[in-house]
Write an enzyme that holds these catalytic residues in place. Structure first.
Site, PDB file in Angstrom:
ATOM      1  N   PRO A 187      -9.647   5.150   1.507  1.00 10.04           N
ATOM      2  CG  PRO A 187     -11.393   6.686   1.591  1.00 10.04           C
ATOM      3  CD  PRO A 187     -10.794   5.534   2.342  1.00 10.04           C
ATOM      4  CB  ILE A 188      -5.951   7.516  -2.325  1.00 11.45           C
ATOM      5  CG1 ILE A 188      -6.557   7.248  -3.705  1.00 11.45           C
ATOM      6  CG2 ILE A 188      -5.264   6.292  -1.782  1.00 11.45           C
ATOM      7  CD1 ILE A 188      -5.493   7.091  -4.788  1.00 11.45           C
ATOM      8  CG  ASP A 189     -11.282  10.748  -0.317  1.00 10.25           C
ATOM      9  OD1 ASP A 189     -10.458  10.190   0.429  1.00 10.25           O
ATOM     10  OD2 ASP A 189     -12.419  11.072   0.076  1.00 10.25           O
TER      11      ASP A 189
ATOM     12  CG  ASP B 148      -0.660  -0.185  12.644  1.00 15.03           C
ATOM     13  OD1 ASP B 148      -1.748  -0.436  12.098  1.00 15.03           O
ATOM     14  OD2 ASP B 148       0.319   0.262  12.027  1.00 15.03           O
TER      15      ASP B 148
ATOM     16  CB  ILE C  14      -8.416   4.508  13.171  1.00 16.04           C
ATOM     17  CG1 ILE C  14      -8.149   5.676  14.139  1.00 16.04           C
ATOM     18  CG2 ILE C  14      -7.660   4.713  11.862  1.00 16.04           C
ATOM     19  CD1 ILE C  14      -6.737   5.795  14.609  1.00 16.04           C
TER      20      ILE C  14
ATOM     21  CG  ASP D 240      -1.911  -4.813   6.174  1.00 21.38           C
ATOM     22  OD1 ASP D 240      -1.516  -5.868   5.670  1.00 21.38           O
ATOM     23  OD2 ASP D 240      -1.403  -4.288   7.161  1.00 21.38           O
TER      24      ASP D 240
ATOM     25  NE  ARG E  38      -3.816   2.270   1.924  1.00 24.62           N
ATOM     26  CZ  ARG E  38      -4.830   2.266   1.088  1.00 24.62           C
ATOM     27  NH1 ARG E  38      -5.119   1.182   0.426  1.00 24.62           N
ATOM     28  NH2 ARG E  38      -5.548   3.354   0.909  1.00 24.62           N
TER      29      ARG E  38
END
Length: 422
Positions: free
Chosen positions: A119-121, A303, A325, A113, A89
């Site tokens: 999203p990459i907006d 994480d 998150i 993952d 990623r």
């Protein structure tokens, strides 16, 4: 990964460089007009995949004994290898660095993952603000800034580590001043900015929610950049050492980066002895249940919720995790159930009940941190645990088999063709 459970652990372990710094620093290296050197680089699958991507752009890199040399002086524009991109990623950081270097970039949508929608907006919004046009076509993103990049005000609609890093990479050589508001504050962002500033960048305010960047024409590396210690690896070994350690010393730790985590362990009844750069975890026999809510840094890291679950199962009562998150980050739950853990997930809430014993099972690591939870559970369990898709664990944990066996664990990797490391 094959684990023979039941061994008590003792001794010492040294934490490697931060994965989440490393995967941003390697793409950042192509912004330099000189060779670059990194120290304390973790030996993980992601690093080797990033080196494949560099090679496709005629960027030479060499990695040995924790030192990574990258020479971007002969860089060319080229199509990036989709297999390496799809497995990783963080390869999306090449969007920001290629845009900063060449004013254009084309990338297939990255993998990594699968822990719910990411999203990459926000990334694309930042690139547009800096003057790039964005077109998407069947999973491929094409960015172009024909008139170059220029400073802008960028407001992040949500706190995003990835988008903050990509905005920095694109803005650092743009004309004028860029202000990023509602920026993420993670230590790995500070590490990236330290590396860039040491090469002549002008980045201020990292570690706060407003970052100011004055663009520069050239970046030149004068010294080796030592990558900060990995706080997620640190937390994983802290949890492991508390769950089944007879006294474990963890070296190369930055305690300030772990305060939200260590405070929860102390609340559980673990008498951590915290020094300036190391933490001793004594043998602990009784644990109290806790409530954990994941939040952006400096809150409790998403994480670290999974690596803490096996320890929670030892507590005398019900522990609760709410992941604000990634509420869908529950891949480890059915796998831990196979090992006998009393754990359930409903509507973004995970409940871990006291579990007297775990037994070995055949399980699968759906992603890096789920794999860490299964590794700890396997070490705690009676009998043999087989973790399939262990490549996911090797993507994020530096020399984990060697480190665990030095602590008297019994762990091995059965190599299949899809798992290559080192």
């Amino acid at each position: 990964m094959i684990i023979q459970g039941g061994n008590r652990l003792s001794g010492e372990v040294t934490i490697g460089g931060a994965k989440n710094s490393t995967v941003a620093l390697i793409p950042a290296a192509i912004l330099a007009d000189t060779p670059v050197q990194f120290d304390t680089v973790p030996d993980i699958l992601d690093v080797h995949n990033l080196m494949i991507i560099l090679k496709s752009m005629n960027v030479k890199s060499e990695f040995s004994h924790g030192v990574l040399d990258i020479d971007p002086t002969q860089i060319i524009e080229a199509e990036l290898p989709s297999k390496a991109i799809k497995s990783l990623r963080a390869s999306y950081y090449f969007m920001g660095s290629l845009l900063g270097r060449f004013h254009r970039a084309t990338l297939t949508f990255p993998g990594g993952d699968n822990i719910g929608p990411r999203p990459i907006d926000q990334h694309l919004k930042a690139f547009k603000a800096l003057g790039a046009t964005v077109s998407e076509n069947g999973g491929t993103v094409h960015l172009e800034a024909q008139n170059g990049l220029h400073g802008a005000r960028i407001f992040m609609d949500m706190v995003s580590v990835g988008a903050t890093i990509n905005a920095i990479l694109a803005a650092v050589r743009a004309e004028g001043t860029t202000v990023i508001e509602n920026a993420a504050r993670e230590p790995e962002i500070i590490d990236l900015a330290t590396f860039l500033n040491n090469m002549g960048a002008k980045i201020r305010g990292v570690g706060t929610d407003t970052i100011r960047i004055t663009g520069v024409n050239t970046l030149q590396s004068m010294n080796t950049h030592t990558i900060i210690a990995d706080r997620i690896e640190s937390g994983t070994y802290l949890s492991l050492a508390a769950a089944l350690g007879d006294g474990v010393m963890i070296h190369n730790v930055i305690p300030e980066h772990l305060e939200s985590f260590t405070s929860k362990m102390i609340e559980m009844g673990v008498d951590l002895q915290i020094d300036s750069d190391r933490i001793f975890v004594p043998k602990t026999t009784r644990f109290k249940p806790i409530h954990v809510k994941t939040m952006p840094y400096p809150g409790f890291a998403t994480d670290l919720q999974q690596p803490l679950t096996p320890l929670m199962s030892l507590a005398e009562g019900d522990s609760v995790i709410v992941d604000t998150i990634y509420p869908k980050r529950v891949k480890h739950v059915p796998e831990l159930q196979k090992m006998g853990m009393q754990i359930e997930a409903h509507d973004g809430t995970i409940v871990v009940k006291h579990t007297a014993t775990l037994h070995g099972a055949n399980v699968s690591a759906g992603e890096i941190r789920a794999g860490a939870a299964l590794t700890i559970a396997g070490l705690m369990a009676d009998g043999t645990t087989v973790i399939n898709n262990a490549g996911n664990i090797l993507r994020g944990y530096d020399r984990i088999v060697w480190k665990l066996n030095r602590l008297h664990a019994n762990v091995s990797i059965e190599d299949d063709s899809s798992v290559k490391i080192g």
